[in-house]
Design a protein around this motif. Structure first.
Motif, PDB file in Angstrom:
ATOM      1  N   THR A 199     -13.269  20.168  44.310  1.00 35.13           N
ATOM      2  CA  THR A 199     -12.422  20.529  43.173  1.00 35.13           C
ATOM      3  C   THR A 199     -12.676  21.969  42.750  1.00 35.13           C
ATOM      4  OG1 THR A 199     -14.017  19.448  41.719  1.00 35.13           O
ATOM      5  CG2 THR A 199     -12.026  18.235  42.236  1.00 35.13           C
ATOM      6  N   ARG A 200     -13.887  22.465  43.072  1.00 33.03           N
ATOM      7  CA  ARG A 200     -14.172  23.871  42.765  1.00 33.03           C
ATOM      8  C   ARG A 200     -13.299  24.794  43.618  1.00 33.03           C
ATOM      9  NH1 ARG A 200     -17.314  25.377  38.218  1.00 33.03           N
ATOM     10  NH2 ARG A 200     -17.209  23.344  37.288  1.00 33.03           N
ATOM     11  N   GLN A 260     -24.338  14.814  36.307  1.00 35.71           N
ATOM     12  CA  GLN A 260     -24.756  15.296  37.632  1.00 35.71           C
ATOM     13  C   GLN A 260     -26.283  15.283  37.744  1.00 35.71           C
ATOM     14  OE1 GLN A 260     -22.523  16.343  40.085  1.00 35.71           O
ATOM     15  NE2 GLN A 260     -24.142  16.823  41.550  1.00 35.71           N
ATOM     16  N   LEU A 277     -25.736  20.224  51.637  1.00 32.17           N
ATOM     17  CA  LEU A 277     -24.956  20.509  50.434  1.00 32.17           C
ATOM     18  C   LEU A 277     -23.652  21.209  50.786  1.00 32.17           C
ATOM     19  CD1 LEU A 277     -27.842  21.872  48.174  1.00 32.17           C
ATOM     20  CD2 LEU A 277     -27.056  19.514  48.447  1.00 32.17           C
ATOM     21  N   ARG A 278     -22.592  20.850  50.095  1.00 31.66           N
ATOM     22  CA  ARG A 278     -21.342  21.594  50.272  1.00 31.66           C
ATOM     23  C   ARG A 278     -20.708  21.809  48.910  1.00 31.66           C
ATOM     24  NH1 ARG A 278     -20.270  16.106  53.576  1.00 31.66           N
ATOM     25  NH2 ARG A 278     -22.510  16.230  53.764  1.00 31.66           N
ATOM     26  N   GLU A 279     -19.890  22.820  48.858  1.00 29.63           N
ATOM     27  CA  GLU A 279     -19.239  23.146  47.596  1.00 29.63           C
ATOM     28  C   GLU A 279     -18.335  21.995  47.166  1.00 29.63           C
ATOM     29  OE1 GLU A 279     -16.520  26.699  47.272  1.00 29.63           O
ATOM     30  OE2 GLU A 279     -18.182  27.213  45.930  1.00 29.63           O
ATOM     31  N   SER A 280     -18.356  21.690  45.864  1.00 32.96           N
ATOM     32  CA  SER A 280     -17.484  20.663  45.319  1.00 32.96           C
ATOM     33  C   SER A 280     -16.037  21.015  45.650  1.00 32.96           C
ATOM     34  CB  SER A 280     -17.665  20.598  43.808  1.00 32.96           C
ATOM     35  OG  SER A 280     -16.595  19.903  43.225  1.00 32.96           O
ATOM     36  N   ILE A 314     -30.837  22.321  52.875  1.00 34.42           N
ATOM     37  CA  ILE A 314     -29.673  22.640  52.044  1.00 34.42           C
ATOM     38  C   ILE A 314     -28.374  22.634  52.842  1.00 34.42           C
ATOM     39  CG2 ILE A 314     -30.913  23.849  50.198  1.00 34.42           C
ATOM     40  CD1 ILE A 314     -29.921  26.491  51.499  1.00 34.42           C
ATOM     41  N   TYR A 352     -28.663  14.767  51.292  1.00 38.40           N
ATOM     42  CA  TYR A 352     -29.682  15.779  50.978  1.00 38.40           C
ATOM     43  C   TYR A 352     -31.059  15.120  50.864  1.00 38.40           C
ATOM     44  CZ  TYR A 352     -32.403  19.220  48.391  1.00 38.40           C
ATOM     45  OH  TYR A 352     -33.406  20.076  47.991  1.00 38.40           O
ATOM     46  N   PRO A 381     -22.986  14.052  49.618  1.00 37.44           N
ATOM     47  CA  PRO A 381     -23.884  15.181  49.889  1.00 37.44           C
ATOM     48  C   PRO A 381     -25.280  14.977  49.294  1.00 37.44           C
ATOM     49  CG  PRO A 381     -21.761  15.978  49.087  1.00 37.44           C
ATOM     50  CD  PRO A 381     -21.741  14.487  48.957  1.00 37.44           C
ATOM     51  N   LEU A 382     -25.363  14.404  48.111  1.00 41.49           N
ATOM     52  CA  LEU A 382     -26.669  14.178  47.481  1.00 41.49           C
ATOM     53  C   LEU A 382     -27.486  13.157  48.258  1.00 41.49           C
ATOM     54  CD1 LEU A 382     -26.076  14.078  43.621  1.00 41.49           C
ATOM     55  CD2 LEU A 382     -27.014  15.923  45.022  1.00 41.49           C
TER      56      LEU A 382
END
Lengths: 393, 393
Positions: B16-17, B104, B11-14, B8, B137, B133-134
């Motif tokens: 735009t979020r 998504q 993975l990083r936070e989007s 994991i 991953y 990121p996907l």
């Protein structure tokens, strides 16, 4: 070079989906099938909550349609936090709650967050068939903790102790249980928590049926071990919106941002329409009244199922379920193989049940019967036909 | 031993979020922010479709609430099949369509199905920030295919050829493009397909904006290479239900059961309420009228944005978008770093945009401007403030 991931070999089709297909086929042939196979509830959400949603659909703004935060709206998480407090005195702040696209996404994202190759995960036998493929997909291996009909399917602490070790990453259990309807006894819960602390593993508990309790009470493991318990929840059973796909996870503060991130990658945000409905529901006067009414309806049906089993299958062995939607019935006095029995029962007698082999390496002559989807009359008739089918074999 | 999956970490936070959070903070401080950052549409779904859903909510049965098949209802898939035929003459039977919990989940499940460690995936630069990121991953590595403002962001076939080889598993692209608004030219599409056949890799195309076309047309890559094209779609943009989470994938027959299975494991089934609404929408008289109306509204706003950019930022370089919701604006005549510019623009001038560095390793002095969420007046005012901010630096 085109081709596929070798990892998806761990995935298999949900066995109840195979039953659904056969059922659909019989339906197309205009054959009436008594459904004792499905965990789909039969009482739609409270009317007043649905009326409120109708009004919202009339409003000309993007409010109802837009994205929500990845972990769900603050209002929904606050309503859940209040609900957990009211239901079981569980103290979980909204910040430790992540909404998901159903209980399945809750479990998928939790296992994705925790597991890696080489880990071992203990699951009970019998247990819900959906977990093993996921655990193996994430590279971990499964160890089975046997639970027995003669123990009321309570786990034996000394057997759990013999299974855990250095590589044990987690124990996964369902409580109230699917398929056995067992609610965990406080002493079994305490033993699990003590061992989890000794060997430092996670407790992942699927509490899908936590409000469907017929006798005794529900033990919230998080209250006993908040530092290591991750609770998986769904709104599929209460308030009966399985198709709308909304669930949630709560657990220790250091886990939740990772589970949130995994859900963001999987589905971006949980379905907003369902979040809105659940917020209204949990905060409505209907909330506790609806649960009481539904539990009374299901309890009556459970009692019909139990009486019919005693009448038509007197040699069948089962534990009267104190929670959930199911009775797990050992038919070894009648049949050798629950899978071929279930197939014949469906094809020749028009009754759908789920074979025990989908849940257990041991109870292969058992079947799981749901008592929530059909009327009491049809439950009785379904079990009468089961007796007929068992006698004919 | 408790702990987390090492995977994991990819993975990083989007990003735009993160902007959303800063925006929420400014909102709590009662500061009005002009939102040129979000791809959230501003025209709710057609009123007549919402009225039909209101009626369904009044019905006392489980019909609207129950599980659907894992790949979506047959009616929804049939309505999509008809829609693809009507929109672009694309022939896809319902059996090759899998509904998902949004675009998504469509992309996540597709990459999960195809990728494994050691694979290489070509993505364009700039491209939507959610893909790298996907891809990482799932253990694959990313190779960037540069596209250039001076080429109208059309990919150069010879550059793609230099990137592909034995380990190339797939090309992932967005068309119409996010962030550049580029629609693929037929000759570029043909070159991509020829190379994909020569080197035998998958083409994964995100067609989220396929109905938002302002000039020219949309090339459906599946029509050119049905044996290797996997198309990712969403109902978040048309009919504007991003929060409801519904999308779909279509592709070659041998791929779809695997993608279906992955979605079943991730979310069990796609949200049923949204499926019902989309089925009604796609089959309603409103369907094509709604798209035409929305495209006209967005085209007018795009033109306002383009004029304002020419007026207030005459040295800015951009391609007038022929599709999608965005203009990608190179501000290198004004600023060095789009990220710090965007931060100051939001904090001091109350205008939210997305920095180019989120989409590109090259266009770091660029920003992405959305022209769909705000009124024409506020778009103009937002860009006026951008000019002011750029002048002040």
């Amino acid at each position: 070079m085109r081709g596929f991931s070798s990892k998806i070999g761990a995935l298999r089709e949900s066995p109840t989906r195979k039953i659904d297909e056969l059922r659909e086929k019989l339906k197309r042939e205009n054959r009436d099938v008594i459904l004792l196979s499905t965990g789909q509830p039969s009482v739609p959400p409270p009317r007043e909550v649905r009326e409120a949603m109708k009004n919202l659909l009339g409003v000309d703004s993007m409010e109802l349609y837009g994205y929500t935060p990845s972990l769900g709206t603050y209002e929904a998480r606050e309503a859940i936090s209040e609900d957990l407090k009211r239901l079981g005195g569980v103290d979980v702040p909204p910040e430790q709650i992540v909404l998901t696209a159903g209980g399945q996404a809750a479990m998928f994202s939790t296992l994705a967050t925790l597991l890696e190759a080489g880990d071992e995960v203990v699951v009970t036998d019998p247990t819900y068939f959906g977990y093993r493929p996921l655990i193996e997909y994430f590279g971990a291996s499964v160890k089975y903790l046997r639970t027995r009909l003669e123990d009321g399917f309570q786990p034996r602490p000394e057997e759990l102790r013999s299974l855990v070790g250095r590589r044990t990453k987690a124990l996964v259990l369902v409580s109230p249980d699917n398929p056995t309807g067992r609610t965990l006894k406080p002493e079994a819960a305490k033993a699990i928590v003590d061992l989890a602390r000794d060997y430092d593993f996670w407790i992942i508990v699927d509490e899908a049926y936590k409000t469907l309790i017929y006798e005794g009470g529900h033990v919230y493991l998080y209250k006993l071990a908040p530092e290591r318990t991750i609770s998986i929840n769904t709104f599929s059973k209460d308030p009966a919106i399985p198709g709308w796909r909304l669930g949630y996870v709560y657990g220790p503060p250091e886990v939740m941002p990772k589970i949130k991130l995994m859900n963001e990658e999987m589905v971006y945000c949980p379905p907003s329409f369902a979040q809105k409905m659940v917020t209204l529901y949990l905060r409505s006067e209907a909330r506790m009244r609806y649960v009481r009414e539904v539990v009374e309806i299901y309890r009556q049906r459970r009692d019909v199922a139990v009486s019919a089993l005693r009448k038509y299958l007197p040699e069948a062995r089962f534990v009267v379920p104190s929670g959930s939607m199911f009775v797990f019935v050992d038919l070894s006095s009648y049949v050798l193989d629950g899978e071929s029995f279930a197939k014949q029962l469906l094809e020749r007698y028009g009754v759908a049940v789920v074979p025990g082999s989908y849940f257990s390496e041991v109870y292969k002559a058992a079947v799981r019967i749901s008592f929530v989807s059909e009327t009491p009359e049809r439950i009785e008739e379904g079990i009468r036909r089961m007796g007929e089918a068992a006698g004919a074999l």
